[in-house]
Design a protein around this motif. Sequence first.
Motif, PDB file in Angstrom:
ATOM      1  N   ASP A 157       0.203   5.348   0.544  1.00  0.00           N
ATOM      2  CA  ASP A 157      -0.676   6.475   0.901  1.00  0.00           C
ATOM      3  C   ASP A 157       0.191   7.730   0.935  1.00  0.00           C
ATOM      4  O   ASP A 157       1.016   7.893   1.849  1.00  0.00           O
ATOM      5  N   ARG A 163       0.843  -1.206   0.000  1.00  0.00           N
ATOM      6  CA  ARG A 163       0.000   0.000   0.000  1.00  0.00           C
ATOM      7  C   ARG A 163       0.875   1.252   0.000  1.00  0.00           C
ATOM      8  O   ARG A 163       1.891   1.314   0.703  1.00  0.00           O
ATOM      9  N   SER A 201      -3.792   7.346  -3.155  1.00  0.00           N
ATOM     10  CA  SER A 201      -3.267   6.084  -2.646  1.00  0.00           C
ATOM     11  C   SER A 201      -3.351   5.001  -3.717  1.00  0.00           C
ATOM     12  O   SER A 201      -4.016   5.168  -4.742  1.00  0.00           O
TER      13      SER A 201
END
Length: 478
Positions: A215, A213, A325
């Motif tokens: 962000d 991930r 994101s």
Amino acid sequence: MSRSLAIDHVTRHYDRGDFLALLQRSVAMPTESQEPARLPELQSYLQDFIEPLIAPMDFVSHVYPNPVAGNGPLLVASRIEAESLPTLLIYGHGDVVRGYDAQWRSGLSPWEVVVEGERWYGRGTADNKGQHLINLTALQQVIEARGGCLGFNVKLLLEMGEEAGSPGLRQFCMEHRDELSADVFIASDGPRLSAARPTVFLGSRGAFNFELRVDLRDGAHHSGNWGGLLRNPGIVLANAIASLVDGNGQVQVAGLKPAAMPESVRRALSTIELTPSSPGDPAIDPSWGEPGLTPVERVFAWNTLEVLAFKTGNTDAPISAIPASAIAHCQVRFVAGCDWRTFIAAIEAYLAEQGFPDVRVRQSPGEVLYASRLDPDNAWVRWAIDSLERTTGKPCALLPNLGGSLPNDIFADVLGLPTLWVPHSYPSCSQHAPNEHLLGSIVKEGLQIMAGLYWDLGESGQDVRGEHHENTGLLTVS
């Protein structure tokens, strides 16, 4: 009664339609373990169908609640002739995936066996009702053929939650280790290498899911006003993934690859060829994956890293904005000898070295499927291959493990058993999909194979057990 007559006995059972009638009763029970409302059906399958089926074989059985509340029960049954004899543990699962009734072709139903030529349609025919019923039917026929004496002991473990991830199975086997103690494990699940080739596999690859991930900020920003000024998380994550596995599918992180391939595994795979089993199968990409390995070695004896899903921005209605994101859902399929508990640290360290400090790595929710494999040189393996080839007159395919995953490690690691899987399905059976089916030819041959195996276990099981104990060959990771 001879071995050949015992096989003739089970063949006549098939030819009379007795097995088909049994399978029809089984498939009619909608044992969908992914539906909480089906718990009564899961219980009924064991109590009202399996227990009456095995009682005439002198099994003593008990249905246990699942140690994880709200999940399907488990059955343990035993048939002990003498404590000194070898003991076989048979496993299967009576639960199925959802029926998806409306998606089946016209004239078919998930809860009715419909025969069209070689194909026997119905939910669970291939996975796993048909397979464990083949084994129990062959056992019954051999008991009758041998006058009630097998020459070995049998234990049976049936679960009703495999399609929901086998919740509670590991804990149950740990708590009932003594009750399930045996000398060898023989079960049937998954497909043969091909419909025409009898197959034995010895374990399965593991499966470890993780998320990547990025962000970078709150909210999206106009790509015209901010393009060239703001890092794009989708591009950052795409490059991070490309650093983990290159454009030819080769894993770049040393900590995600096995140290070596055992020579016994390489030898076993040297006789295996991958060929399409149905017109709809995709063509194999010959240059994809680890260089220096054959396609067979890549899927059965090596680790792979796959991107299962990737999302950044609004993929259904994209707008001219730099997203805030990006996330990727990834998976490592790994072989025995690899410790999945080191994977996250290996990925984090590698991404840091490659200059991706903003990529966060975390293990996905859900259980890890462990890898396990019996050494192909094990005495039980040689015995099983000889038995199958004597019965069928065909060369048997020996796979050190499936490319996919099964709870094999529970039997190999928790129970400490040599594990042999003899599948009675084939790759194009539509397992888990609408129009699931068995092939009648494989059912007939499967009954014959298992009758031969059980006969041979009664004849030579004590010798094979002794040879196995002299040189145990379990390779497991827990």
